[in-house]
Structure formats: structure tokens, C-alpha cells
Scaffold this motif. Structure first.
Motif, PDB file in Angstrom:
ATOM      1  N   TYR A 135     -17.484  25.187  69.478  1.00 20.15           N
ATOM      2  CA  TYR A 135     -18.238  26.362  69.042  1.00 20.15           C
ATOM      3  C   TYR A 135     -19.739  26.227  69.332  1.00 20.15           C
ATOM      4  O   TYR A 135     -20.440  27.233  69.390  1.00 20.15           O
ATOM      5  N   THR A 139     -20.037  30.695  72.723  1.00 18.60           N
ATOM      6  CA  THR A 139     -20.508  31.671  71.730  1.00 18.60           C
ATOM      7  C   THR A 139     -19.345  32.464  71.149  1.00 18.60           C
ATOM      8  O   THR A 139     -18.318  32.660  71.799  1.00 18.60           O
ATOM      9  N   SER A 140     -19.531  32.934  69.939  1.00 15.67           N
ATOM     10  CA  SER A 140     -18.460  33.694  69.287  1.00 15.67           C
ATOM     11  C   SER A 140     -18.174  34.999  70.027  1.00 15.67           C
ATOM     12  O   SER A 140     -17.031  35.456  70.079  1.00 15.67           O
ATOM     13  N   ILE A 143     -15.806  34.284  72.822  1.00 10.07           N
ATOM     14  CA  ILE A 143     -14.461  34.013  72.307  1.00 10.07           C
ATOM     15  C   ILE A 143     -13.764  35.323  71.964  1.00 10.07           C
ATOM     16  O   ILE A 143     -12.633  35.578  72.390  1.00 10.07           O
TER      17      ILE A 143
END
Length: 180
Positions: A135, A139-140, A143
Motif C-alpha cells: 500500500y 495508491t488506493s 487499486i
């Protein structure tokens, strides 16, 4: 595992435009294995869907043939009894086609939704098990974007793609057989 075997994992595969044939082959094998494990519990329902597609397509292709027989053996020959029989068979073929379509949509829709639910659960479990270092590098947003687009692609494939492919292949084979 060696460092070379892990080089294709993680962010590296997103940042490299060209991958080697070995890596590409590995990804394809893993994708097929994953698809096999996802489809295995639904094998019976998938086979039922295939049978329903065959029934529906066969009934649809029978209609023009029956109409041709009705014209040749009923109308031109002046045989009203034969015409009535062929009209009844045509109506039955249309009803079988409609019933096959309805049942196929029910079975394939339920199967597709169950399969996607299983996939979402697997993905969620996998994302929960990833390390914190993953993580930090990923980056979120990336994802979420990747997961959303991949699941949407599979949804589209299950909803329309497989149905269209199967129907088209069966129709081409059946029409070729009829023409021969």
C-alpha cells in the motif's frame, strides 16, 4: 522464491510496457487457472446454460425451415392438413425458443451473479491480506480503479459476451449444416 520469479509481481508490471514472452505466458496460465477455479463450482449450471442455448437456437433455426415446408407442401400442394400441421409445429418451435431464452437468461444470470459475488469476495480477502509495503507503493485510487475495471469487464463478458459468442457459433454451424 528467487528475486527473478517475483520481478513480475506488484507495481513493476504496471510500469513496464513490454513484458517478455515468458512473463506473458505465465500471466495467461495463471489467469486460466484462476478462471478454472472460479468456474468449477458452477460447471453444472454452465452446462445447463449451453444446453438451453442449443435448444433455443435449434428452435429458432427450425422456424424458417418449417415455413419453407409449409409453403412447398401445404400451400403449393393444396394440402390444408399438412399446412395446419406445419403451422402448429412452427408455433411450437417459437414457444420452445421463447421458453429456452427465458430459462437461459434465468440460469445464466443467476450463475453470472453468483460467480461475480465469489470473485468479489476473493478479491476483497486478497486485498485485506496484502502487506503494508504494498500500500505504500500502490495508491488506493489505482487499486480501486483496477479492481473496478477488471470486475466490470468480467461482468460484461458474462452478461453479453459469452451468450453472443455461443449463439453465433451454434448458428453458423447449424446454418452451414442446413445449407449442405
Amino acid at each position: 522464491m528467487s528475486a527473478g520469479a517475483d520481478a513480475w509481481r506488484g507495481v513493476a508490471n504496471e510500469e513496464v510496457d513490454d513484458v517478455s514472452a515468458d512473463v506473458s505466458s505465465l500471466w495467461r496460465r495463471r489467469s486460466r487457472a484462476l478462471m478454472g477455479t472460479l468456474l468449477r463450482p458452477y460447471r453444472d449450471r454452465l452446462l445447463l446454460s449451453l444446453v438451453l442455448i442449443l435448444v433455443r437456437t435449434g428452435a429458432q433455426l427450425a422456424v424458417p425451415y418449417l415455413v419453407g415446408l409449409a409453403v412447398d407442401q401445404g400451400i403449393r400442394a393444396g394440402n390444408p392438413g399438412r399446412l395446419e400441421l406445419l403451422a402448429a409445429l412452427t408455433a411450437a418451435a417459437v414457444m420452445v425458443s421463447g421458453a429456452g431464452q427465458y430459462l437461459f437468461l434465468r440460469v445464466s444470470g443467476e450463475t453470472g451473479q453468483d460467480l461475480l459475488y465469489d470473485l468479489r469476495r476473493r478479491v476483497f480477502g486478497h486485498v485485506q491480506e496484502l502487506s503494508l509495503s504494498f500500500y505504500e507503493r500502490y495508491t488506493s485510487g489505482r487499486i480501486i480503479s483496477r479492481l473496478t475495471s477488471d470486475v466490470d469487464a468480467l461482468t460484461e463478458l458474462l452478461n453479453t459476451g459469452l451468450t453472443s459468442i455461443a449463439t453465433s457459433v451454434i448458428s453458423v454451424v447449424a446454418i452451414a449444416a442446413i445449407l449442405l
